[in-house]
Design a protein around this motif. Structure first.
Motif, PDB file in Angstrom:
ATOM      1  N   PHE A 116      -6.945  10.591  -7.661  1.00 35.72           N
ATOM      2  CA  PHE A 116      -7.235  10.719  -6.228  1.00 35.72           C
ATOM      3  C   PHE A 116      -6.773  12.080  -5.711  1.00 35.72           C
ATOM      4  O   PHE A 116      -7.493  12.748  -4.958  1.00 35.72           O
ATOM      5  N   ALA A 117      -5.580  12.495  -6.121  1.00 32.21           N
ATOM      6  CA  ALA A 117      -5.046  13.788  -5.684  1.00 32.21           C
ATOM      7  C   ALA A 117      -5.911  14.932  -6.195  1.00 32.21           C
ATOM      8  O   ALA A 117      -6.176  15.908  -5.471  1.00 32.21           O
ATOM      9  N   ASP A 118      -6.373  14.822  -7.432  1.00 29.97           N
ATOM     10  CA  ASP A 118      -7.200  15.871  -8.024  1.00 29.97           C
ATOM     11  C   ASP A 118      -8.557  15.954  -7.331  1.00 29.97           C
ATOM     12  O   ASP A 118      -9.055  17.051  -7.039  1.00 29.97           O
ATOM     13  N   GLU A 119      -9.153  14.808  -7.056  1.00 32.89           N
ATOM     14  CA  GLU A 119     -10.465  14.787  -6.403  1.00 32.89           C
ATOM     15  C   GLU A 119     -10.403  15.347  -4.985  1.00 32.89           C
ATOM     16  O   GLU A 119     -11.370  15.957  -4.512  1.00 32.89           O
ATOM     17  N   ASN A 120      -9.280  15.147  -4.321  1.00 32.04           N
ATOM     18  CA  ASN A 120      -9.152  15.585  -2.931  1.00 32.04           C
ATOM     19  C   ASN A 120      -8.355  16.879  -2.783  1.00 32.04           C
ATOM     20  O   ASN A 120      -8.095  17.319  -1.658  1.00 32.04           O
ATOM     21  N   GLN A 121      -7.966  17.459  -3.929  1.00 32.24           N
ATOM     22  CA  GLN A 121      -7.246  18.734  -3.932  1.00 32.24           C
ATOM     23  C   GLN A 121      -5.999  18.697  -3.045  1.00 32.24           C
ATOM     24  O   GLN A 121      -5.779  19.571  -2.198  1.00 32.24           O
ATOM     25  N   ILE A 122      -5.211  17.647  -3.235  1.00 30.24           N
ATOM     26  CA  ILE A 122      -3.960  17.513  -2.492  1.00 30.24           C
ATOM     27  C   ILE A 122      -2.829  17.203  -3.462  1.00 30.24           C
ATOM     28  O   ILE A 122      -3.069  16.856  -4.623  1.00 30.24           O
ATOM     29  N   VAL A 123      -1.619  17.352  -2.982  1.00 31.25           N
ATOM     30  CA  VAL A 123      -0.434  16.969  -3.747  1.00 31.25           C
ATOM     31  C   VAL A 123       0.168  15.732  -3.094  1.00 31.25           C
ATOM     32  O   VAL A 123       0.418  15.717  -1.885  1.00 31.25           O
ATOM     33  N   ILE A 124       0.357  14.708  -3.892  1.00 31.83           N
ATOM     34  CA  ILE A 124       0.935  13.464  -3.390  1.00 31.83           C
ATOM     35  C   ILE A 124       2.452  13.533  -3.512  1.00 31.83           C
ATOM     36  O   ILE A 124       2.985  13.715  -4.606  1.00 31.83           O
ATOM     37  N   HIS A 125       3.129  13.415  -2.392  1.00 31.56           N
ATOM     38  CA  HIS A 125       4.592  13.323  -2.403  1.00 31.56           C
ATOM     39  C   HIS A 125       4.950  11.850  -2.626  1.00 31.56           C
ATOM     40  O   HIS A 125       4.719  11.013  -1.744  1.00 31.56           O
ATOM     41  N   LEU A 126       5.484  11.555  -3.783  1.00 30.82           N
ATOM     42  CA  LEU A 126       5.692  10.163  -4.166  1.00 30.82           C
ATOM     43  C   LEU A 126       6.565   9.411  -3.173  1.00 30.82           C
ATOM     44  O   LEU A 126       6.277   8.268  -2.826  1.00 30.82           O
ATOM     45  N   GLU A 127       7.628  10.047  -2.710  1.00 29.21           N
ATOM     46  CA  GLU A 127       8.544   9.357  -1.802  1.00 29.21           C
ATOM     47  C   GLU A 127       7.888   9.078  -0.450  1.00 29.21           C
ATOM     48  O   GLU A 127       8.092   8.012   0.140  1.00 29.21           O
ATOM     49  N   SER A 128       7.104  10.019   0.043  1.00 29.35           N
ATOM     50  CA  SER A 128       6.431   9.784   1.325  1.00 29.35           C
ATOM     51  C   SER A 128       5.333   8.733   1.171  1.00 29.35           C
ATOM     52  O   SER A 128       5.097   7.933   2.084  1.00 29.35           O
ATOM     53  N   LEU A 129       4.661   8.720   0.010  1.00 28.35           N
ATOM     54  CA  LEU A 129       3.660   7.682  -0.245  1.00 28.35           C
ATOM     55  C   LEU A 129       4.327   6.314  -0.325  1.00 28.35           C
ATOM     56  O   LEU A 129       3.824   5.334   0.230  1.00 28.35           O
ATOM     57  N   ARG A 130       5.466   6.252  -1.006  1.00 28.07           N
ATOM     58  CA  ARG A 130       6.193   4.988  -1.110  1.00 28.07           C
ATOM     59  C   ARG A 130       6.596   4.485   0.279  1.00 28.07           C
ATOM     60  O   ARG A 130       6.468   3.300   0.590  1.00 28.07           O
ATOM     61  N   LYS A 131       7.075   5.413   1.099  1.00 29.85           N
ATOM     62  CA  LYS A 131       7.474   5.052   2.458  1.00 29.85           C
ATOM     63  C   LYS A 131       6.269   4.554   3.252  1.00 29.85           C
ATOM     64  O   LYS A 131       6.369   3.572   4.007  1.00 29.85           O
ATOM     65  N   TYR A 132       5.132   5.209   3.065  1.00 30.02           N
ATOM     66  CA  TYR A 132       3.916   4.808   3.773  1.00 30.02           C
ATOM     67  C   TYR A 132       3.468   3.416   3.330  1.00 30.02           C
ATOM     68  O   TYR A 132       3.040   2.596   4.151  1.00 30.02           O
ATOM     69  N   VAL A 133       3.567   3.154   2.028  1.00 36.35           N
ATOM     70  CA  VAL A 133       3.207   1.830   1.506  1.00 36.35           C
ATOM     71  C   VAL A 133       4.129   0.766   2.083  1.00 36.35           C
ATOM     72  O   VAL A 133       3.682  -0.306   2.508  1.00 36.35           O
ATOM     73  N   GLN A 134       5.427   1.062   2.118  1.00 37.14           N
ATOM     74  CA  GLN A 134       6.396   0.094   2.623  1.00 37.14           C
ATOM     75  C   GLN A 134       6.186  -0.201   4.105  1.00 37.14           C
ATOM     76  O   GLN A 134       6.375  -1.331   4.556  1.00 37.14           O
ATOM     77  N   GLU A 135       5.784   0.818   4.848  1.00 34.82           N
ATOM     78  CA  GLU A 135       5.545   0.624   6.282  1.00 34.82           C
ATOM     79  C   GLU A 135       4.311  -0.227   6.544  1.00 34.82           C
ATOM     80  O   GLU A 135       4.147  -0.766   7.641  1.00 34.82           O
ATOM     81  N   GLY A 136       3.452  -0.366   5.531  1.00 32.38           N
ATOM     82  CA  GLY A 136       2.220  -1.125   5.709  1.00 32.38           C
ATOM     83  C   GLY A 136       2.387  -2.623   5.602  1.00 32.38           C
ATOM     84  O   GLY A 136       1.453  -3.378   5.896  1.00 32.38           O
ATOM     85  N   PHE A 137       3.568  -3.081   5.198  1.00 34.43           N
ATOM     86  CA  PHE A 137       3.790  -4.521   5.076  1.00 34.43           C
ATOM     87  C   PHE A 137       4.028  -5.128   6.459  1.00 34.43           C
ATOM     88  O   PHE A 137       4.931  -4.719   7.183  1.00 34.43           O
ATOM     89  N   LYS A 138       3.215  -6.099   6.797  1.00 36.59           N
ATOM     90  CA  LYS A 138       3.336  -6.731   8.110  1.00 36.59           C
ATOM     91  C   LYS A 138       3.726  -8.206   8.007  1.00 36.59           C
ATOM     92  O   LYS A 138       4.428  -8.727   8.862  1.00 36.59           O
ATOM     93  N   GLN A 139       3.247  -8.849   6.947  1.00 35.97           N
ATOM     94  CA  GLN A 139       3.474 -10.283   6.827  1.00 35.97           C
ATOM     95  C   GLN A 139       4.845 -10.622   6.251  1.00 35.97           C
ATOM     96  O   GLN A 139       5.357 -11.711   6.466  1.00 35.97           O
ATOM     97  N   ARG A 140       5.436  -9.694   5.516  1.00 35.10           N
ATOM     98  CA  ARG A 140       6.727  -9.982   4.890  1.00 35.10           C
ATOM     99  C   ARG A 140       7.483  -8.681   4.666  1.00 35.10           C
ATOM    100  O   ARG A 140       6.984  -7.596   4.972  1.00 35.10           O
ATOM    101  N   LYS A 141       8.676  -8.820   4.112  1.00 38.56           N
ATOM    102  CA  LYS A 141       9.493  -7.640   3.866  1.00 38.56           C
ATOM    103  C   LYS A 141       8.869  -6.785   2.760  1.00 38.56           C
ATOM    104  O   LYS A 141       8.217  -7.312   1.861  1.00 38.56           O
ATOM    105  N   PRO A 142       9.079  -5.469   2.811  1.00 39.85           N
ATOM    106  CA  PRO A 142       8.564  -4.594   1.751  1.00 39.85           C
ATOM    107  C   PRO A 142       9.157  -4.956   0.394  1.00 39.85           C
ATOM    108  O   PRO A 142      10.261  -5.472   0.298  1.00 39.85           O
ATOM    109  N   ARG A 143       8.403  -4.686  -0.652  1.00 32.35           N
ATOM    110  CA  ARG A 143       8.879  -4.948  -2.009  1.00 32.35           C
ATOM    111  C   ARG A 143       9.936  -3.922  -2.396  1.00 32.35           C
ATOM    112  O   ARG A 143       9.853  -2.761  -2.030  1.00 32.35           O
TER     113      ARG A 143
END
Length: 240
Positions: free
Chosen positions: A182-209
């Protein structure tokens, strides 16, 4: 004891202890919360496993350095350990950034950093950890290795660790490959920690994993697309 068995034992112990240390460091110092670090699912950070192997091997240099003063010899030894681990850190960080377009950590906020991958501050931390290893851990490591050499049946436990480790690596590699494409196709660099934080913020029904911290409730493709849009929005705001 066989050097291969020694290093496999040290890698396993170092990976798990390093994971615990990293969780504690994030909980008490940087993020003030418990978070599963690294790219693997389980309690394992290979960087620390390799680092423990390096520390053990470099300890063999003791009394071979051309220095007569004991404290200076140890200081040089700790400096060599810190430099070696920093070099490993730079190698791993650079490979992930250039090949996979994933930034595992970010030291841009630290002074005199090199590409945000290494910096003197964390090299100093590695030097302190090297001293801690030498004085507090290495003697116990030698005792543990001696015990293991007389109780080789315990190597079954090491094999069990590596069985789970291989499964974890396969699972995590699949996720990292998807993110990398995905990063290569969109010519971006994925910051793993910020992506992890974004994923965790997306949990609405229960606590983040905690362990499956990169497994979102929504499809990963959708999360990555939203993450990319968020990056674009942030860049526009910064440019304005």
């Amino acid at each position: 004891m066989n050097i291969f068995l020694t290093l496999t034992f040290l890698f396993a112990i170092g990976s798990m202890l390093g994971w615990g240390l990293e969780v504690l460091f994030r909980r008490c110092v940087t993020q003030k919360k418990c978070e599963n670090p690294g790219i693997l699912t389980g309690p394992c950070l290979p960087l620390y496993g390799f680092s423990l192997c390096i520390l053990y091997l470099l300890t063999q240099l003791e009394h071979t350095l051309p220095v007569k003063t004991e404290w200076l010899e140890k200081l040089i030894l700790f400096a060599l350990m810190a430099i070696a681990i920093t070099a490993l850190e730079y190698l791993i960080g650079t490979l992930m950034l250039s090949v996979a377009h994933i930034r595992l950590w970010d030291y841009f906020d630290c002074k005199w950093n090199i590409n945000g991958i290494i910096c003197p501050q964390y090299t100093f931390y590695w030097m302190l950890l090297s001293a801690v290893y030498y004085f507090l851990i290495h003697p116990h490591t030698l005792n543990a290795l001696d015990w293991l050499s007389h109780n080789l049946a315990f190597s079954f436990g090491i094999g069990f660790f590596y069985g789970i480790f291989v499964i974890d690596v396969a699972y995590s590699t699949h996720i990292m490959n998807y993110i990398s494409r995905f990063a290569d196709e969109n010519q971006i660099v994925i910051h793993l920690e910020s992506l992890r934080k974004y994923v965790q913020e997306g949990f609405k029904q229960r606590k983040p994993r905690f362990l499956l911290s990169l497994k979102p409730e929504k499809p990963l493709s959708e999360i990555l697309e939203q993450y990319k849009n968020k990056l674009s929005f942030s860049k526009k705001n910064n440019s304005n």
